[in-house]
Design a protein around this motif. Structure first.
Motif, short mmCIF file in Angstrom:
data_model
loop_
_atom_site.label_atom_id
_atom_site.label_comp_id
_atom_site.label_asym_id
_atom_site.label_seq_id
_atom_site.Cartn_x
_atom_site.Cartn_y
_atom_site.Cartn_z
N CYS A 56 0.64 -1.13 -0.05
CA CYS A 56 0.16 0.11 0.30
C CYS A 56 0.76 1.11 -0.03
O CYS A 56 0.57 2.28 -0.72
CB CYS A 56 -0.92 -0.02 1.18
SG CYS A 56 -2.29 -1.18 1.15
N ALA A 57 1.91 1.16 0.82
CA ALA A 57 2.81 2.31 0.71
C ALA A 57 3.44 2.60 -0.66
O ALA A 57 3.65 3.78 -1.28
CB ALA A 57 3.84 2.17 1.94
N ALA A 58 3.86 1.28 -1.22
CA ALA A 58 4.61 1.57 -2.66
C ALA A 58 3.38 2.18 -3.67
O ALA A 58 3.66 2.94 -4.56
CB ALA A 58 4.83 0.38 -3.20
N THR A 59 2.15 1.92 -3.39
CA THR A 59 0.96 2.20 -4.24
C THR A 59 0.92 3.82 -3.92
O THR A 59 0.56 4.66 -5.22
CB THR A 59 -0.08 1.48 -4.01
OG1 THR A 59 0.13 0.17 -4.25
CG2 THR A 59 -1.28 2.02 -5.03
N PHE A 60 1.04 4.27 -2.77
CA PHE A 60 0.78 5.41 -2.48
C PHE A 60 1.75 6.59 -3.10
O PHE A 60 1.32 7.54 -3.71
CB PHE A 60 0.79 5.81 -0.92
CG PHE A 60 1.14 7.16 -0.39
CD1 PHE A 60 -0.17 7.95 -0.54
CD2 PHE A 60 2.14 7.98 0.06
CE1 PHE A 60 -0.10 9.36 -0.09
CE2 PHE A 60 2.30 8.94 0.26
CZ PHE A 60 1.08 10.04 0.32
N TYR A 61 3.00 6.07 -2.85
CA TYR A 61 4.18 6.76 -3.51
C TYR A 61 4.09 6.52 -4.98
O TYR A 61 4.55 7.79 -5.87
CB TYR A 61 5.48 6.44 -3.13
CG TYR A 61 5.69 6.79 -1.59
CD1 TYR A 61 5.82 8.05 -1.34
CD2 TYR A 61 5.95 5.91 -0.61
CE1 TYR A 61 6.30 8.63 0.00
CE2 TYR A 61 6.19 6.39 0.79
CZ TYR A 61 6.16 7.74 0.95
OH TYR A 61 6.43 7.93 2.34
N ALA A 62 3.56 5.70 -5.69
CA ALA A 62 3.41 5.77 -7.03
C ALA A 62 2.32 6.72 -7.54
O ALA A 62 2.70 7.27 -8.63
CB ALA A 62 2.89 4.31 -7.39
N ALA A 63 1.20 6.71 -6.94
CA ALA A 63 0.39 7.96 -7.04
C ALA A 63 0.97 9.30 -6.98
O ALA A 63 0.92 10.27 -7.78
CB ALA A 63 -0.78 7.54 -6.18
N VAL A 64 1.69 9.57 -5.91
CA VAL A 64 2.54 10.84 -5.69
C VAL A 64 3.41 11.05 -7.04
O VAL A 64 3.61 12.07 -7.42
CB VAL A 64 3.15 10.81 -4.41
CG1 VAL A 64 3.91 12.24 -4.16
CG2 VAL A 64 2.17 10.62 -3.22
N LEU A 65 4.01 10.03 -7.42
CA LEU A 65 4.75 10.20 -8.60
C LEU A 65 4.14 10.72 -9.84
O LEU A 65 4.45 11.25 -10.62
CB LEU A 65 5.63 8.88 -8.65
CG LEU A 65 6.86 8.76 -9.63
CD1 LEU A 65 7.74 10.06 -9.40
CD2 LEU A 65 7.41 7.53 -10.08
N ALA A 66 2.97 9.88 -9.98
CA ALA A 66 1.93 10.21 -11.00
C ALA A 66 1.46 11.67 -11.01
O ALA A 66 1.82 12.43 -12.09
CB ALA A 66 0.96 9.47 -11.22
N GLY A 67 1.34 12.23 -9.82
CA GLY A 67 0.99 13.72 -9.62
C GLY A 67 2.07 14.52 -9.82
O GLY A 67 1.85 15.63 -10.50
N ALA A 68 3.24 14.20 -9.55
CA ALA A 68 4.49 14.96 -9.88
C ALA A 68 4.80 14.80 -11.25
O ALA A 68 5.04 15.96 -11.67
CB ALA A 68 5.74 14.43 -9.29
N GLY A 69 4.59 13.63 -12.01
CA GLY A 69 4.60 13.71 -13.63
C GLY A 69 3.77 14.94 -14.06
O GLY A 69 4.32 15.49 -14.98
N ALA A 70 2.56 14.74 -13.69
CA ALA A 70 1.61 15.65 -14.25
C ALA A 70 1.71 17.16 -13.97
O ALA A 70 1.82 18.10 -14.87
CB ALA A 70 0.18 15.31 -13.57
#
Length: 826
Positions: A563-577
């Motif tokens: 779940c923590a990896a998924t959370f940071y993946a979502a943050v990484l996607a937001g940073a990419g946007a």
């Protein structure tokens, strides 16, 4: 050849036969008691049975009221009488004293006092103990009045504090002699102990040059109280002496600590250190003789306070906490000396308390190092350092990490230490133990001690890991790292504790390292937001590290890491946007990649324990996309439709179908409503009625194929697709045609639901019909309410509440029947 068994075997045989005889005897006695009870009512001349207890045979009968016992009434009357006499004596002394001469005064008080003290002797001989106690209390009060009268008449120029000290000492001696002479009286000896607390403190308050300081006076008084506790016999005297020793000793310790903290140099701190050491010696002696662990803990704290005060006066201000901590470490070393075992627990507890206080004193710097990026970062990718700016030198901040490292070292030593008494047991004690308390039994004292020691060592291991990590976290702040060095240090530290959490086999260390790693990951992620390259590097490394750690673990920890990896993946996607400068409604589409990927991952993992938590975390990322797209209607409709696609794809799996299927329907219907609103459609029925007709037709086919299918699954989404948008449009429509048609349609749906016993039709139709009628009647209701007197609506509400309350049981039964009727519908 003689067949005589060995003595040990013969003894075991005899013990076994004796146990069998005892068991048989118990059975026969129980049978005999039952037979006697059965024969007693049939015996003609048997004595009448004792009456059954109150309430026997009447389980709901009210218990008989308990009457006040005659001794209780007698004691109450005697106590009230004694109080009245004492009040009368005090009034006589304070008010009427000046109306008599010196001889009359002395004669009256002396005679009354002697009579009050002598009467209990006669009363005790006749067995009137309570009366004697009351009269004796009156006599004690009169002796206090005698002392007061003597000062007012015979020694008026004497110093009041000095006279009070002498008088309290004399009264303590008199009362103790009186209590020893009449041991059946319970009041004189405890009263003497209370009076003995005053002489030395009162003497210390005088201006006499020979008077001791207040802290030493309190300490000497506490030592006398300890002596009373150790050598007095009555339990009441021991209790009062314990309370007095705690009060006076606590006052002495408090004054000693205050003087120690106020000392400016080593010479000034020596006096309080001697006082605290003496108090510790008294407390240790009391603990040794009474086996009171808390007293030995007080002694340990006093020793640390005294020695630490000397160290505090000798070192710079920032190093005082570390000085006290080192004194506590030395106290732990004294625990390993051959002291009596009953003293070691309290001393160890005192050292542990000092370690905990030192840890709390050092934690603010750790919290600042962790939360500093969140408080100092003004803007994402602003290029700032994102580190807290402290106006302090390295020498000032260095004691905090050293304190944490010292605590970690001590806890590591405690974790490695194993008490030999936990695993060994003397042969004498082993021979006396029963089978249930043998060393190998699960509830034996040795097993309990071993389990307690294991818990202590596990807590020590966890604390050592956490303290060492907290010390390492403060390094960038203490040594003034630059931003890149701070990010690199925090990232390496986070990866190290995450690796430790997956490498070690001990659960306590693994969980502690995991918590530290997750906390450090949040801090380094915030710290990396100062620059764009650091953000993508840190987030990418965290996603990879957490995913790898999740693969290497099992159970709930694996789900948490995933779940923590998924959370940071979502943050990484937001940073990419954000890096692509996308507007919020387009960034929402980028975020939808996370729930889509987690849905695919869940389909691959199937029934793996980590699948559901990962999918829920991805769905939460999808929820974040909704407010981002809320500013653009078409984009919001597209986001909702894509969410429906993801949910529909998840609903293909049988284990996710009940929840994901309904979620997909809600998303699709909501997307259609949003799209209609965004297109300024004023007549949504033209778009929703075809969808409703198709959905209801599919529901009919579903119900024919599966009669047990719920009406909510078959007809709910289709009916809601038209009824809800029409209801929203009707509430904003000023004409009468749409509400009328909607009301007729809702009425038809409601009647169909009642006729066919379909829950979805009945509830949806009834709710829409009620809201539509409320919309139509609202203006008239508002006019009527405005024309009524102001007091009438509250009165009507009150009457309604009274009516509901009076028929509460009937209304409750009606609601229960309604709920049961709805639950029986499909």
């Amino acid at each position: 050849m003689e067949n005589v068994p060995p003595p040990a075997e013969e003894l075991a045989t005899l013990d076994r036969e004796l146990r069998q005889l005892e068991a048989r005897r118990a059975q026969l006695l129980a049978r005999r008691a039952w037979l006697l009870a059965a024969l007693r009512p049939a015996t003609p001349f048997a004595a009448p049975a004792a009456p059954p207890p109150a309430g026997y045979g009447r389980p709901f009968a009210a218990p008989a009221a308990a009457e006040t016992s005659p001794p209780g009434v007698q004691n109450l009357l005697l106590t009230l009488g004694g109080l009245l006499l004492a009040i009368a004596a005090i009034a006589f002394t304070l008010v009427s004293w000046g109306a008599m001469g010196i001889g009359g005064r002395s004669a009256v008080l002396g005679a009354v006092t002697l009579a009050a003290l002598g009467t209990p002797v006669v009363l005790l001989r006749r067995g009137l103990v309570a009366t004697a106690e009351s009269v004796a209390v009156l006599g004690l009060v009169l002796t206090v009045l005698d002392a007061y009268a003597l000062h007012r008449v015979g020694l008026p120029e004497t110093d009041g504090l000095g006279y009070s000290a002498l008088a309290s000492a004399a009264l303590a001696a008199l009362w103790s002699s009186y209590g020893v002479a009449l041991p059946r009286l319970a009041t004189p000896l405890p009263a003497a102990v209370v009076a003995a607390q005053l002489p030395l403190p009162l003497w210390a308050l005088t201006a006499d040059a020979a008077a001791p300081p207040m802290e030493w006076a309190l300490l000497l008084t506490a030592a006398l109280d300890v002596a009373v506790v150790l050598w007095a016999r009555p339990a009441s005297v021991k209790v009062v002496a314990w309370a007095a020793a705690a009060t006076t000793g606590g006052g002495a310790l408090l004054l000693g600590v205050i003087r120690s903290l106020a000392a400016d140099d080593v010479a000034a701190s020596a006096g309080p250190a001697v006082l605290l050491s003496t108090a510790a010696a008294v407390a240790l002696f009391a603990a040794w003789r009474t086996s009171a662990a808390w007293v030995s803990a007080v002694a340990g704290l006093a020793v640390v306070a005294g020695a630490g005060g000397v160290v505090r006066a000798a070192v710079p201000g920032g190093w005082a906490v570390l000085g006290y901590l080192l004194c506590a470490v030395a106290l732990l070393g004294a625990v390993r000396t051959p002291l009596p075992r009953r003293l070691l627990g309290g001393l160890a507890g005192a050292a542990a308390a000092v370690h905990a206080a030192a840890l709390l004193a050092a934690l603010p710097l750790t919290a600042l190092a962790l939360a500093g990026p969140a408080t100092t970062l003004t803007d994402i990718w602003s290029g700032g350092s994102a580190l807290p700016d402290l106006d302090a030198t390295t020498t000032t901040l260095l004691p905090a990490p050293l304190t944490l490292l010292t605590v970690a070292a001590v806890l590591a030593a405690v974790a490695r230490h194993r008490d030999d008494a936990e695993d060994t047991q003397g042969p004498e004690q082993a021979g006396q133990d029963s089978p249930a308390s043998a060393p190998g039994a699960p509830w034996s004292p040795a097993a309990v001690r071993r389990a307690h020691g294991d818990r202590i060592r596990a807590a020590a291991r966890s604390g050592a890991v956490a303290a060492a990590w907290a010390a390492a976290v403060t390094a960038p702040v203490v040594f003034g790292f630059g931003h890149r060095a701070a990010v690199a240090w925090q990232l390496i530290l986070t990866l190290a504790v995450l690796a430790l959490s997956t490498a070690v086999r001990r659960t306590d260390v693994s969980i502690t390292a995991l918590v530290c790693g997750l906390g450090g990951s949040v801090s380094v992620a915030l710290l990396s937001l100062a620059t764009r390259p650091a953000t993508f590097a840190v987030l990418g490394v965290l996603v990879a590290a957490l995913a790898l750690a999740a693969v290497r673990t099992k159970g709930p920890v694996q789900a948490l890491l995933a779940c923590a990896a998924t959370f940071y993946a979502a943050v990484l996607a937001g940073a990419g946007a954000a890096a692509l400068d996308l507007p919020p409604h387009r960034a929402a589409l980028v975020l939808l990649a996370v729930p889509a990927l987690t849905a695919v991952l869940g389909a691959v993992l199937r029934r793996h324990p980590a699948a559901l938590p990962v999918e829920i975390t991805g769905a939460a990322a999808g929820l974040v996309a909704l407010p981002l797209a809320a500013g653009d209607g078409p984009a919001l409709a597209l986001v909702l439709a894509l969410c429906g696609v993801v949910a529909a794809g998840t609903a293909v799996r049988e284990e996710r179908r009940p929840v994901a299927g309904h979620l997909a329907a809600v998303c699709f219907v909501t997307a259609s409503w949003v799209r209609l609103a965004a297109s300024d459609v004023t007549a949504p029925e033209a778009y929703t009625l075809p969808v409703t007709a198709a959905a209801v037709a599919l529901g009919v086919l579903r119900r024919r194929k599966d009669p047990q299918a719920s009406s909510w699954t078959a007809y709910g989404p289709g009916l809601a697709a038209t009824l809800v948008p029409s209801l929203v449009a009707a509430w904003g429509d000023e004409h009468w045609l749409r509400p009328l048609l909607l009301g007729l349609a809702a009425l038809a749906v409601t009647l169909a639901g009642a006729r066919l016993r379909l829950q979805a039709l009945l509830v949806l139709g009834g709710a829409v019909l009620a809201l539509d009628a409320l919309h139509e009647l609202a203006p008239y209701v508002a006019q009527v309410v405005g024309a009524l007197p102001r007091w009438l609506p509250p009165a009507l509400v009150g009457l309604l509440l009274l009516g509901v309350g009076a028929t509460y049981e009937q209304r409750l039964r009606d609601a229960r029947r309604l709920r049961e009727s709805l639950s029986r519908m499909r």
